[in-house]
Design a protein around this motif. Structure first.
Motif, short mmCIF file in Angstrom:
data_model
loop_
_atom_site.label_atom_id
_atom_site.label_comp_id
_atom_site.label_asym_id
_atom_site.label_seq_id
_atom_site.Cartn_x
_atom_site.Cartn_y
_atom_site.Cartn_z
N TYR A 166 37.76 65.88 -34.16
CA TYR A 166 38.41 65.45 -32.93
C TYR A 166 37.87 66.26 -31.75
N TRP A 167 37.96 65.66 -30.57
CA TRP A 167 37.57 66.32 -29.33
C TRP A 167 38.67 66.09 -28.32
N MET A 168 38.99 67.12 -27.56
CA MET A 168 39.99 66.99 -26.52
C MET A 168 39.37 67.46 -25.21
N GLU A 169 39.58 66.67 -24.18
CA GLU A 169 39.03 66.98 -22.87
C GLU A 169 40.12 66.75 -21.82
N ILE A 170 40.27 67.71 -20.93
CA ILE A 170 41.26 67.57 -19.85
C ILE A 170 40.51 67.68 -18.53
N MET A 171 40.71 66.67 -17.71
CA MET A 171 40.00 66.62 -16.41
C MET A 171 41.00 66.69 -15.27
N LEU A 214 39.20 56.66 -32.78
CA LEU A 214 40.26 56.29 -31.85
C LEU A 214 40.14 57.09 -30.57
N GLY A 215 40.41 56.46 -29.45
CA GLY A 215 40.47 57.14 -28.17
C GLY A 215 41.89 57.12 -27.65
N VAL A 216 42.35 58.27 -27.17
CA VAL A 216 43.71 58.40 -26.65
C VAL A 216 43.60 58.98 -25.24
N ALA A 217 44.33 58.41 -24.29
CA ALA A 217 44.33 58.89 -22.92
C ALA A 217 45.76 59.13 -22.45
N ALA A 218 45.94 60.23 -21.73
CA ALA A 218 47.24 60.56 -21.16
C ALA A 218 47.05 61.04 -19.73
N VAL A 219 47.99 60.71 -18.85
CA VAL A 219 47.92 61.10 -17.44
C VAL A 219 49.22 61.79 -17.07
N HIS A 270 51.38 69.80 -19.74
CA HIS A 270 52.06 68.63 -20.30
C HIS A 270 51.06 67.71 -21.00
N VAL A 271 49.92 67.46 -20.38
CA VAL A 271 48.90 66.61 -21.00
C VAL A 271 48.41 67.24 -22.30
N ASN A 272 48.17 68.53 -22.28
CA ASN A 272 47.70 69.23 -23.48
C ASN A 272 48.72 69.13 -24.61
N ARG A 273 50.00 69.35 -24.31
CA ARG A 273 51.05 69.24 -25.33
C ARG A 273 51.16 67.82 -25.87
N MET A 274 51.05 66.83 -24.99
CA MET A 274 51.14 65.43 -25.42
C MET A 274 50.01 65.10 -26.40
N LEU A 275 48.79 65.48 -26.05
CA LEU A 275 47.65 65.15 -26.91
C LEU A 275 47.70 65.91 -28.23
N MET A 309 46.29 64.70 -10.06
CA MET A 309 46.41 63.92 -11.28
C MET A 309 45.54 64.57 -12.35
N ILE A 310 46.11 64.78 -13.51
CA ILE A 310 45.42 65.35 -14.67
C ILE A 310 45.28 64.26 -15.72
N VAL A 311 44.06 64.09 -16.22
CA VAL A 311 43.79 63.09 -17.25
C VAL A 311 43.33 63.81 -18.51
N GLY A 312 43.94 63.48 -19.62
CA GLY A 312 43.55 64.06 -20.91
C GLY A 312 42.98 62.99 -21.81
N LEU A 313 41.87 63.33 -22.45
CA LEU A 313 41.23 62.41 -23.39
C LEU A 313 41.15 63.06 -24.75
N LEU A 314 41.51 62.31 -25.77
CA LEU A 314 41.43 62.76 -27.15
C LEU A 314 40.64 61.72 -27.93
N THR A 315 39.60 62.18 -28.59
CA THR A 315 38.81 61.30 -29.45
C THR A 315 38.99 61.79 -30.88
N VAL A 316 39.36 60.88 -31.78
CA VAL A 316 39.68 61.23 -33.16
C VAL A 316 38.82 60.40 -34.10
N GLU A 317 38.11 61.07 -35.01
CA GLU A 317 37.34 60.38 -36.04
C GLU A 317 38.13 60.44 -37.34
N LEU A 318 38.30 59.29 -37.98
CA LEU A 318 39.09 59.21 -39.20
C LEU A 318 38.27 58.62 -40.34
N HIS A 319 38.59 59.05 -41.56
CA HIS A 319 38.05 58.45 -42.78
C HIS A 319 39.21 57.78 -43.50
N ILE A 320 39.03 56.51 -43.84
CA ILE A 320 40.07 55.74 -44.51
C ILE A 320 39.57 55.45 -45.91
#
Length: 93
Positions: free
Chosen positions: A88-93, A54-59, A65-70, A1-12
């Motif tokens: 933004y930060w992207m981490e794949i575990m 925002l935090g985004v997670a994909a499995v 596939h996880v990298n392309r999704m994120l 199982m591969i888990v991908g995490l994406l953390t995104v900081e936004l200015h509104i």
């Protein structure tokens, strides 16, 4: 199982109240949830008017596939004209 995490900081920049910010974030979150098979939520800066994290997670079973999704989710968030990407930060575990 591969888990991908994406953390995104936004200015509104257009938000002058928390209600304005929540409208923008809700729009982004609903769009990402409906288009992509990922989990997404606001994970920090809830009390700041013009900033959101925002935090985004994909499995998946495939790292590629996880990298392309994120990356696709990140591009979708960047396309939103009401929020500017700060970092933004992207981490794949």
């Amino acid at each position: 199982m591969i888990v991908g995490l994406l953390t995104v900081e936004l200015h509104i920049g257009g938000a002058v109240t928390l209600k304005d910010k929540r409208r923008v974030i809700k729009s982004i979150v609903e769009r990402v949830r409906s288009r992509y098979n990922v989990s997404i939520a606001e994970v920090a800066d809830q009390d700041l008017w013009q900033r959101a994290t925002l935090g985004v997670a994909a499995v998946s079973t495939s790292t590629g596939h996880v990298n392309r999704m994120l990356e696709t989710v990140l591009k979708s968030i960047q396309a939103n004209r009401e929020a500017d990407l700060i970092n933004y930060w992207m981490e794949i575990m």
